[in-house]
Design a protein around this motif. Sequence first.
Motif, mmCIF file in Angstrom:
data_model
loop_
_atom_site.group_PDB
_atom_site.id
_atom_site.type_symbol
_atom_site.label_atom_id
_atom_site.label_comp_id
_atom_site.label_asym_id
_atom_site.label_seq_id
_atom_site.Cartn_x
_atom_site.Cartn_y
_atom_site.Cartn_z
ATOM 1 N N TYR A 29 0.973 -1.054 -0.102
ATOM 2 C CA TYR A 29 -0.197 0.101 0.006
ATOM 3 C C TYR A 29 0.891 1.301 -0.007
ATOM 4 O O TYR A 29 0.661 2.338 -0.697
ATOM 5 C CB TYR A 29 -1.066 0.018 1.314
ATOM 6 C CG TYR A 29 -1.968 -0.907 1.274
ATOM 7 C CD1 TYR A 29 -2.936 -1.228 -0.006
ATOM 8 C CD2 TYR A 29 -2.254 -1.724 2.181
ATOM 9 C CE1 TYR A 29 -3.806 -2.111 -0.079
ATOM 10 C CE2 TYR A 29 -3.447 -2.626 2.278
ATOM 11 C CZ TYR A 29 -4.332 -2.840 1.260
ATOM 12 O OH TYR A 29 -5.321 -3.648 0.840
ATOM 13 N N THR A 33 1.428 3.928 -3.087
ATOM 14 C CA THR A 33 1.228 5.522 -2.935
ATOM 15 C C THR A 33 2.633 6.380 -3.327
ATOM 16 O O THR A 33 2.300 7.249 -3.928
ATOM 17 C CB THR A 33 1.200 5.792 -1.395
ATOM 18 O OG1 THR A 33 0.096 5.101 -0.859
ATOM 19 C CG2 THR A 33 0.909 7.349 -0.982
ATOM 20 N N PRO A 209 0.783 12.857 -0.157
ATOM 21 C CA PRO A 209 -0.428 12.160 -0.867
ATOM 22 C C PRO A 209 -1.836 12.518 -0.272
ATOM 23 O O PRO A 209 -1.749 12.669 0.998
ATOM 24 C CB PRO A 209 0.028 10.635 -0.620
ATOM 25 C CG PRO A 209 0.634 10.639 0.463
ATOM 26 C CD PRO A 209 1.457 11.793 0.815
ATOM 27 N N LEU A 212 -7.923 9.972 1.071
ATOM 28 C CA LEU A 212 -8.974 9.909 0.442
ATOM 29 C C LEU A 212 -9.672 8.481 0.835
ATOM 30 O O LEU A 212 -8.718 7.551 0.781
ATOM 31 C CB LEU A 212 -8.946 9.983 -1.314
ATOM 32 C CG LEU A 212 -8.207 11.376 -1.813
ATOM 33 C CD1 LEU A 212 -8.469 11.172 -3.275
ATOM 34 C CD2 LEU A 212 -9.396 12.449 -1.268
ATOM 35 N N SER A 215 -8.232 4.989 -0.469
ATOM 36 C CA SER A 215 -6.787 5.112 -1.169
ATOM 37 C C SER A 215 -5.775 4.190 -0.589
ATOM 38 O O SER A 215 -5.760 3.885 0.588
ATOM 39 C CB SER A 215 -6.413 6.495 -1.069
ATOM 40 O OG SER A 215 -6.137 6.960 0.378
ATOM 41 N N SER A 218 -4.452 5.578 2.615
ATOM 42 C CA SER A 218 -5.563 5.693 3.862
ATOM 43 C C SER A 218 -5.357 4.221 4.326
ATOM 44 O O SER A 218 -5.410 3.651 5.545
ATOM 45 C CB SER A 218 -6.820 5.763 3.479
ATOM 46 O OG SER A 218 -6.950 7.336 3.218
ATOM 47 N N ASP A 251 -11.843 6.283 6.278
ATOM 48 C CA ASP A 251 -12.807 5.580 5.128
ATOM 49 C C ASP A 251 -14.019 6.417 5.118
ATOM 50 O O ASP A 251 -14.941 6.027 4.306
ATOM 51 C CB ASP A 251 -12.773 4.220 5.657
ATOM 52 C CG ASP A 251 -13.353 3.467 4.118
ATOM 53 O OD1 ASP A 251 -12.814 3.845 3.136
ATOM 54 O OD2 ASP A 251 -14.049 2.406 4.263
#
Length: 273
Positions: A29, A33, A209, A212, A215, A218, A251
């Motif tokens: 993740y 990013t 970043p 969102l 994303s 996140s 979220d």
Amino acid sequence: MRSSDDGEGRYGEAVFRPEQAGEGERIDYGALTYDDVTLTRLRSLGAGPGWRCLDVGAGTGTVSLGLLTGAGVASVLAVDRDVRFLRARQVPGLDVLEADVTAPDFAPGRFRLVHARFVLMHVPERERLIRTLAELVEPGGVLVLGDAVDLTSDRAAGLPGDTPYSVAMRAMWRGLGATIGTDVSWVPSYPHLLREAGLVSVGAEIHVPPLLPGSPISRFWADTWERSRAAMRATGLVGDADIDAAIRYLDSDDCAALSAGMLTAWGYRPHIV
């Protein structure tokens, strides 16, 4: 060797153990990013055909693979203390080395590019390690370092703009500092430290970043909090309910916060005259 003079454990042992289910996905993740930003910068600094590269703390190997397949470098030596994720990456030009870069005898040769991302913030003797990495750069080559910069959680609790996210981040940084010695407070001094290590044409930039819902960044922070719950609770700043609230906040459409950013700094080894 411990991860810090202050922390009681090590990254990958006290927290973020690679054998824990889903740890590779958590790392990826972060890669989703930041990889585009990192690889764009590495290419702009000259990484390309003929370059021999060292990727320190290579994790799941996404930057190493990007250098080989996207930048077309000749070879990458990917180094990590645990290489289980790297062993799955069998591509031409990729060599894997299981080693501790903080060890005094770490000296795998010289390279046109030496890159380390999200490594130094977790290790001891950071200034010494920067000098060590600088010595691994061949004349005309470049050292590139990337680490987190905290933009919000150092503000006093309860001030306007304090959110479930900033509460959780405040506890995370303090908890990781106490557990494994993570320290991002010194990261803005990268350019100065690179210059002190004898490098020239030093530059730096920061990428932040957007947070969102759904994303990669996140999801990275949500997974990171889940895996560092014990360290976060031990600070006394949060309980499980606070961490759960922060994960839900990430979220939701209510999320309005700044992620930690990534500072990337670089410097070149002067040519021998």
